[in-house]
Motif scaffolding. Structure first.
Motif, PDB file in Angstrom:
ATOM      1  N   VAL A  53       0.841  -1.202   0.000  1.00 57.22           N
ATOM      2  CA  VAL A  53       0.000   0.000   0.000  1.00 57.22           C
ATOM      3  C   VAL A  53       0.876   1.251   0.000  1.00 57.22           C
ATOM      4  O   VAL A  53       0.662   2.191  -0.759  1.00 57.22           O
ATOM      5  CB  VAL A  53      -0.946   0.006   1.218  1.00 57.22           C
ATOM      6  CG1 VAL A  53      -1.717   1.323   1.294  1.00 57.22           C
ATOM      7  CG2 VAL A  53      -1.913  -1.160   1.140  1.00 57.22           C
ATOM      8  N   VAL A  78      -9.258   5.283  -3.172  1.00 54.50           N
ATOM      9  CA  VAL A  78      -7.979   4.574  -3.038  1.00 54.50           C
ATOM     10  C   VAL A  78      -8.107   3.438  -2.032  1.00 54.50           C
ATOM     11  O   VAL A  78      -7.583   2.340  -2.255  1.00 54.50           O
ATOM     12  CB  VAL A  78      -6.858   5.555  -2.635  1.00 54.50           C
ATOM     13  CG1 VAL A  78      -5.543   4.811  -2.455  1.00 54.50           C
ATOM     14  CG2 VAL A  78      -6.703   6.635  -3.677  1.00 54.50           C
ATOM     15  N   GLN A  79      -8.799   3.687  -0.958  1.00 51.84           N
ATOM     16  CA  GLN A  79      -8.983   2.617   0.032  1.00 51.84           C
ATOM     17  C   GLN A  79      -9.738   1.450  -0.591  1.00 51.84           C
ATOM     18  O   GLN A  79      -9.346   0.284  -0.423  1.00 51.84           O
ATOM     19  CB  GLN A  79      -9.743   3.151   1.241  1.00 51.84           C
ATOM     20  CG  GLN A  79     -10.009   2.094   2.307  1.00 51.84           C
ATOM     21  CD  GLN A  79     -10.567   2.688   3.575  1.00 51.84           C
ATOM     22  OE1 GLN A  79      -9.854   3.372   4.308  1.00 51.84           O
ATOM     23  NE2 GLN A  79     -11.826   2.443   3.833  1.00 51.84           N
ATOM     24  N   ASP A  80     -10.830   1.762  -1.312  1.00 50.28           N
ATOM     25  CA  ASP A  80     -11.593   0.704  -1.965  1.00 50.28           C
ATOM     26  C   ASP A  80     -10.728  -0.061  -2.957  1.00 50.28           C
ATOM     27  O   ASP A  80     -10.858  -1.278  -3.110  1.00 50.28           O
ATOM     28  CB  ASP A  80     -12.808   1.294  -2.691  1.00 50.28           C
ATOM     29  CG  ASP A  80     -13.957   1.575  -1.742  1.00 50.28           C
ATOM     30  OD1 ASP A  80     -14.985   2.112  -2.200  1.00 50.28           O
ATOM     31  OD2 ASP A  80     -13.826   1.250  -0.555  1.00 50.28           O
ATOM     32  N   PHE A  82      -7.480  -0.630  -2.834  1.00 53.55           N
ATOM     33  CA  PHE A  82      -6.589  -1.563  -2.139  1.00 53.55           C
ATOM     34  C   PHE A  82      -7.368  -2.718  -1.520  1.00 53.55           C
ATOM     35  O   PHE A  82      -6.889  -3.859  -1.494  1.00 53.55           O
ATOM     36  CB  PHE A  82      -5.786  -0.835  -1.072  1.00 53.55           C
ATOM     37  CG  PHE A  82      -4.611  -0.071  -1.619  1.00 53.55           C
ATOM     38  CD1 PHE A  82      -4.542   1.308  -1.520  1.00 53.55           C
ATOM     39  CD2 PHE A  82      -3.558  -0.740  -2.236  1.00 53.55           C
ATOM     40  CE1 PHE A  82      -3.455   2.017  -2.035  1.00 53.55           C
ATOM     41  CE2 PHE A  82      -2.471  -0.049  -2.748  1.00 53.55           C
ATOM     42  CZ  PHE A  82      -2.426   1.327  -2.653  1.00 53.55           C
ATOM     43  N   LEU A  83      -8.557  -2.445  -1.030  1.00 59.70           N
ATOM     44  CA  LEU A  83      -9.355  -3.537  -0.463  1.00 59.70           C
ATOM     45  C   LEU A  83      -9.770  -4.530  -1.552  1.00 59.70           C
ATOM     46  O   LEU A  83      -9.770  -5.740  -1.337  1.00 59.70           O
ATOM     47  CB  LEU A  83     -10.594  -2.977   0.245  1.00 59.70           C
ATOM     48  CG  LEU A  83     -10.329  -2.207   1.551  1.00 59.70           C
ATOM     49  CD1 LEU A  83     -11.638  -1.680   2.138  1.00 59.70           C
ATOM     50  CD2 LEU A  83      -9.615  -3.072   2.572  1.00 59.70           C
ATOM     51  N   LYS A  84     -10.120  -3.996  -2.716  1.00 59.05           N
ATOM     52  CA  LYS A  84     -10.445  -4.896  -3.834  1.00 59.05           C
ATOM     53  C   LYS A  84      -9.227  -5.715  -4.216  1.00 59.05           C
ATOM     54  O   LYS A  84      -9.322  -6.926  -4.454  1.00 59.05           O
ATOM     55  CB  LYS A  84     -10.899  -4.079  -5.051  1.00 59.05           C
ATOM     56  CG  LYS A  84     -12.310  -3.576  -5.013  1.00 59.05           C
ATOM     57  CD  LYS A  84     -12.625  -2.922  -6.361  1.00 59.05           C
ATOM     58  CE  LYS A  84     -13.930  -2.177  -6.296  1.00 59.05           C
ATOM     59  NZ  LYS A  84     -14.215  -1.496  -7.584  1.00 59.05           N
ATOM     60  N   PHE A  86      -6.756  -6.551  -2.419  1.00 62.80           N
ATOM     61  CA  PHE A  86      -6.501  -7.547  -1.380  1.00 62.80           C
ATOM     62  C   PHE A  86      -7.416  -8.750  -1.559  1.00 62.80           C
ATOM     63  O   PHE A  86      -6.998  -9.899  -1.443  1.00 62.80           O
ATOM     64  CB  PHE A  86      -6.712  -6.910  -0.015  1.00 62.80           C
ATOM     65  CG  PHE A  86      -6.431  -7.827   1.145  1.00 62.80           C
ATOM     66  CD1 PHE A  86      -7.470  -8.416   1.846  1.00 62.80           C
ATOM     67  CD2 PHE A  86      -5.133  -8.099   1.532  1.00 62.80           C
ATOM     68  CE1 PHE A  86      -7.211  -9.258   2.896  1.00 62.80           C
ATOM     69  CE2 PHE A  86      -4.867  -8.942   2.588  1.00 62.80           C
ATOM     70  CZ  PHE A  86      -5.910  -9.523   3.282  1.00 62.80           C
TER      71      PHE A  86
END
Lengths: 223, 174
Positions: A53, A78-80, A82-84, A86
């Motif tokens: 990240v 951006v958070q979404d 990285f979660l996707k 992951f």
């Protein structure tokens, strides 16, 4: 301005060093680093995922900035992303580089996010001809030296919002992210020829829209 | 001549984007020295690119990476309900509720708040309508023995009688 000439510290590479300026061994090391981090993340290492990240957060923030100025939205996008990433890490097959793969996720996430917010990007199919192509007798002036940076950014964003999504995305990846044509082609899964064509048309559209909204930035060409 | 050469026009963009090999860039540079049209086109392309250079750097919030990694390993899903993370991981205390993206919170609570606000406004309007119609008796006149509620006309009569110092029916003796 050739690939071999560039050696600046511009953004646009895996480790902050221009990909085009890294030698093959350095690029291989960087690629292995991503591969190692992915494998360690899959093995359960939260620290390794955090490193991934950290490696790409800046670039994805800049990418999202090409679509919205809202800081909260940018962070959510951006958070979404990285979660996707992951969630799909187990299916990452290393056929492309990690950063190409995550850029692809980021572009799709941005567009989905905008649609959810009721701000669908302008959709258009490829034009068979240049609609509103370059005006032969008018060029565009560089931003006035007296314009504040924020004002230039605001104008640029305003014009970009009027562009069809395929043109806007191509411009954002090239102008804001500094991606090479091949990298853009990999992210968008199109050919280099299509990248060139879209960039050419995108820039023509940008220029025309800018002149339509702000005719004061036009410059007449001499004969 | 101010128009760029057809054959060289596509090369100018690639040249400015750093996409030309030296074997292509060298001849183009020599051509630019001789061709006004292509030089003008090059200047125009450079001017256009400067509109993107002013884009402000986007600061990354402090601790963003750590928070995202924590969310990922806690099982948080992105806004579109992507599949749960596949990698095995040690059990972690759930932090999703405390750290849910603001976008998720906004999407779920905002419509609810708007609906509740609309319902409250409607209720107030209905209540005020009742009050205006006079269907609610004045507090002083309320009594457990009251069998009927006076109409508006009856209330007017009562007021006239008051003016004439006549006792009001049901009112305490003066």
């Amino acid at each position: 301005m050739t690939r071999r000439d560039e050696g600046t510290g511009e953004e646009g590479s895996i480790t902050g060093v221009p990909a085009r300026a890294m030698g093959p061994l350095a690029m291989e090391k960087a690629a292995l680093d991503d591969t190692s981090l992915v494998q360690e993340t899959l093995a359960g290492s939260q620290a390794s995922f955090q490193l991934l990240v950290e490696r790409y957060e800046g670039r994805l923030f800049a990418l999202a900035r090409g679509y919205t100025k809202n800081a909260v939205e940018i962070e959510d996008i951006v958070q979404d992303t990285f979660l996707k990433a992951f969630g799909r890490l187990a299916s990452f097959d290393h056929r492309s580089s990690f950063y190409t793969w995550i850029y692809r996720i980021a572009v799709n996430t941005v567009l989905d996010h905008l649609k959810r917010r009721g701000r669908s990007p302008v959709q258009a199919v490829e034009d068979p001809e240049l609609v509103g192509g370059p005006r032969p007798n008018q060029s565009i002036a560089a931003p006035d030296a007296g314009l504040e940076r924020e004002e230039i950014s605001r104008i640029t964003q305003e014009v970009l919002e009027h562009l069809p999504e395929i043109f806007r995305t191509t411009l954002v990846l090239r102008e804001f992210e500094g991606l090479a044509y091949q990298e853009i082609a990999d992210v968008l899964e199109i050919s280099i020829g299509t990248v060139e064509s879209r960039l050419f048309r995108a820039r023509a559209r940008f220029k025309d829209k800018l002149l339509a909204l702000y005719p004061e930035f036009g410059e007449e060409l001499g004969d | 001549m101010t128009q760029p050469c057809d054959s060289n026009r596509p090369l100018i963009s690639r040249y400015l984007d750093g996409e030309l090999l030296e074997s292509e860039a060298g001849p183009l540079r020599r051509h630019l020295l001789a061709c006004q049209g292509c030089r003008t086109a090059t200047q125009g392309d450079k001017a256009l690119r400067r509109w993107f250079q002013a884009e402000a750097q986007v600061p990354v919030p402090q601790g963003f990476a750590a928070r995202v990694a924590r969310l990922a390993f806690a099982g948080a899903v992105p806004g579109d309900g992507a599949a749960s993370p596949a990698p095995s991981r040690p059990s972690q205390p759930s932090e999703v509720a405390a750290t849910a993206p603001s976008a998720l919170r906004d999407e779920r609570t905002l419509p609810f708040v708007l609906r509740m606000t609309a319902a409250a406004a409607l209720l107030l309007i209905v209540l005020s309508g009742f009050l205006r119609e006079g269907n609610i008796a004045a507090v002083d006149d309320l009594s457990a023995d009251d069998a009927t509620v006076p109409t508006l006309e009856e209330l007017d009569l009562m007021l006239e009688r008051l003016d004439e110092t006549a006792p009001v029916p049901g009112a305490p003796a003066r």
